[in-house]
Design a protein around this motif. Structure first.
Motif, mmCIF file in Angstrom:
data_model
loop_
_atom_site.group_PDB
_atom_site.id
_atom_site.type_symbol
_atom_site.label_atom_id
_atom_site.label_comp_id
_atom_site.label_asym_id
_atom_site.label_seq_id
_atom_site.Cartn_x
_atom_site.Cartn_y
_atom_site.Cartn_z
ATOM 1 N N ARG A 34 0.838 -1.207 0.000
ATOM 2 C CA ARG A 34 0.000 0.000 0.000
ATOM 3 C C ARG A 34 0.868 1.250 0.000
ATOM 4 N N ASP A 35 1.894 1.246 0.857
ATOM 5 C CA ASP A 35 2.797 2.395 0.944
ATOM 6 C C ASP A 35 3.574 2.608 -0.359
ATOM 7 N N ALA A 36 3.742 1.534 -1.136
ATOM 8 C CA ALA A 36 4.432 1.628 -2.427
ATOM 9 C C ALA A 36 3.492 2.122 -3.527
ATOM 10 N N GLY A 37 2.231 2.329 -3.201
ATOM 11 C CA GLY A 37 1.275 2.837 -4.172
ATOM 12 C C GLY A 37 0.397 1.791 -4.808
ATOM 13 N N PHE A 38 0.486 0.542 -4.371
ATOM 14 C CA PHE A 38 -0.359 -0.510 -4.927
ATOM 15 C C PHE A 38 -1.730 -0.467 -4.246
ATOM 16 N N GLU A 39 -2.762 -0.906 -4.967
ATOM 17 C CA GLU A 39 -4.067 -1.135 -4.346
ATOM 18 C C GLU A 39 -3.979 -2.502 -3.684
ATOM 19 N N VAL A 40 -4.370 -2.597 -2.421
ATOM 20 C CA VAL A 40 -4.202 -3.853 -1.689
ATOM 21 C C VAL A 40 -5.521 -4.308 -1.076
ATOM 22 N N ILE A 41 -5.791 -5.578 -1.245
ATOM 23 C CA ILE A 41 -6.916 -6.239 -0.609
ATOM 24 C C ILE A 41 -6.307 -7.334 0.257
ATOM 25 N N TYR A 42 -6.760 -7.437 1.502
ATOM 26 C CA TYR A 42 -6.278 -8.495 2.399
ATOM 27 C C TYR A 42 -7.416 -9.480 2.633
ATOM 28 N N SER A 43 -7.140 -10.755 2.469
ATOM 29 C CA SER A 43 -8.184 -11.784 2.536
ATOM 30 C C SER A 43 -8.698 -12.042 3.942
ATOM 31 N N GLY A 44 -7.878 -11.773 4.953
ATOM 32 C CA GLY A 44 -8.208 -12.244 6.288
ATOM 33 C C GLY A 44 -7.681 -13.662 6.460
ATOM 34 N N LEU A 45 -7.831 -14.177 7.659
ATOM 35 C CA LEU A 45 -7.287 -15.499 7.987
ATOM 36 C C LEU A 45 -8.176 -16.652 7.552
ATOM 37 N N HIS A 46 -7.556 -17.821 7.465
ATOM 38 C CA HIS A 46 -8.246 -19.112 7.335
ATOM 39 C C HIS A 46 -9.112 -19.221 6.085
ATOM 40 N N LYS A 47 -8.602 -18.789 4.957
ATOM 41 C CA LYS A 47 -9.361 -18.873 3.713
ATOM 42 C C LYS A 47 -9.076 -20.194 2.995
ATOM 43 N N ALA A 48 -10.118 -20.754 2.432
ATOM 44 C CA ALA A 48 -9.981 -21.959 1.615
ATOM 45 C C ALA A 48 -9.404 -21.554 0.261
ATOM 46 N N PRO A 49 -8.715 -22.469 -0.405
ATOM 47 C CA PRO A 49 -8.185 -22.149 -1.734
ATOM 48 C C PRO A 49 -9.254 -21.594 -2.675
ATOM 49 N N GLU A 50 -10.458 -22.165 -2.623
ATOM 50 C CA GLU A 50 -11.549 -21.717 -3.489
ATOM 51 C C GLU A 50 -11.927 -20.270 -3.207
ATOM 52 N N HIS A 73 1.758 -25.836 2.011
ATOM 53 C CA HIS A 73 1.923 -25.177 0.707
ATOM 54 C C HIS A 73 1.850 -26.157 -0.453
ATOM 55 N N ASP A 74 2.340 -27.381 -0.241
ATOM 56 C CA ASP A 74 2.367 -28.372 -1.324
ATOM 57 C C ASP A 74 0.984 -28.913 -1.657
ATOM 58 N N THR A 75 0.010 -28.676 -0.786
ATOM 59 C CA THR A 75 -1.372 -29.083 -1.026
ATOM 60 C C THR A 75 -2.244 -27.895 -1.415
ATOM 61 N N LEU A 76 -2.123 -26.794 -0.672
ATOM 62 C CA LEU A 76 -3.031 -25.662 -0.849
ATOM 63 C C LEU A 76 -2.694 -24.796 -2.065
ATOM 64 N N VAL A 77 -1.433 -24.534 -2.304
ATOM 65 C CA VAL A 77 -1.057 -23.679 -3.440
ATOM 66 C C VAL A 77 -1.454 -24.326 -4.769
ATOM 67 N N PRO A 78 -1.222 -25.635 -4.972
ATOM 68 C CA PRO A 78 -1.685 -26.239 -6.234
ATOM 69 C C PRO A 78 -3.200 -26.113 -6.435
ATOM 70 N N LYS A 79 -3.982 -26.193 -5.360
ATOM 71 C CA LYS A 79 -5.434 -26.027 -5.486
ATOM 72 C C LYS A 79 -5.767 -24.615 -5.968
ATOM 73 N N ILE A 80 -5.039 -23.623 -5.462
ATOM 74 C CA ILE A 80 -5.251 -22.244 -5.914
ATOM 75 C C ILE A 80 -4.874 -22.113 -7.379
ATOM 76 N N MET A 81 -3.742 -22.664 -7.758
ATOM 77 C CA MET A 81 -3.289 -22.564 -9.148
ATOM 78 C C MET A 81 -4.276 -23.260 -10.092
ATOM 79 N N ASP A 82 -4.788 -24.421 -9.688
ATOM 80 C CA ASP A 82 -5.783 -25.123 -10.504
ATOM 81 C C ASP A 82 -7.054 -24.287 -10.656
ATOM 82 N N GLY A 83 -7.475 -23.655 -9.559
ATOM 83 C CA GLY A 83 -8.666 -22.809 -9.610
ATOM 84 C C GLY A 83 -8.478 -21.611 -10.513
ATOM 85 N N LEU A 84 -7.314 -20.987 -10.446
ATOM 86 C CA LEU A 84 -7.041 -19.845 -11.321
ATOM 87 C C LEU A 84 -7.081 -20.280 -12.783
ATOM 88 N N GLU A 85 -6.522 -21.454 -13.048
ATOM 89 C CA GLU A 85 -6.535 -21.962 -14.422
ATOM 90 C C GLU A 85 -7.968 -22.231 -14.885
#
Length: 138
Positions: A34-50, A73-85
């Motif tokens: 945010r301080d660098a000038g980016f627009e930032v959204i924070y998800s909050g805690l305990h979010k599912a990959p979906e 990370h080896d389980t959750l990040v691939p689920k996010i990547m699959d969802g984005l795809e």
């Protein structure tokens, strides 16, 4: 558009996935972005990959920063990547991971589309510069 205006238009989602309750680093990076000038959204805690995929798509972010310290990370990040795809958002989204991710797991995450992994001790300036240089142009 000037370079400064382009930087200000970078939209970032800083996301906490899974049961990881350690969010200090996510808060620090969200504020630095945010301080660098980016627009930032924070998800909050305990979010599912979906939920993270939905927020990425609905908020039309340029950058998804996944903060993960739980070791899942080896389980959750691939689920996010699959969802984005699945939503056709994988190619338009710069995906970063931050947290404690062992060296031996990094190549697999990068092969799945994670552009960079920032571990403990990475300077905030390095992370910001990476985003500025690699965020997709829209």
């Amino acid at each position: 558009m000037s370079s400064e205006q382009e930087q200000e238009s970078i939209r970032c989602l800083v996301a906490k996935v899974g049961l990881d309750g350690h969010d200090r680093g996510a808060h620090v990076i969200a504020r630095a972005f945010r301080d660098a000038g980016f627009e930032v959204i924070y998800s909050g805690l305990h979010k599912a990959p979906e939920e993270i995929v939905q927020a990425t798509v609905q908020e039309d972010v340029d950058v998804l920063g996944i903060s993960i310290l739980s070791g899942a990370h080896d389980t959750l990040v691939p689920k996010i990547m699959d969802g984005l795809e699945e939503y056709g958002a994988k190619e338009d989204t710069l995906v970063l991971a931050g947290g404690v991710i062992p060296d031996e797991d990094r190549a697999e995450l990068e092969a799945q589309g994670v552009s960079a992994i920032f571990g403990p001790g990475t300077s905030i300036e390095e992370t910001i510069e990476f985003v500025r240089e690699n965020a997709p142009e829209r």
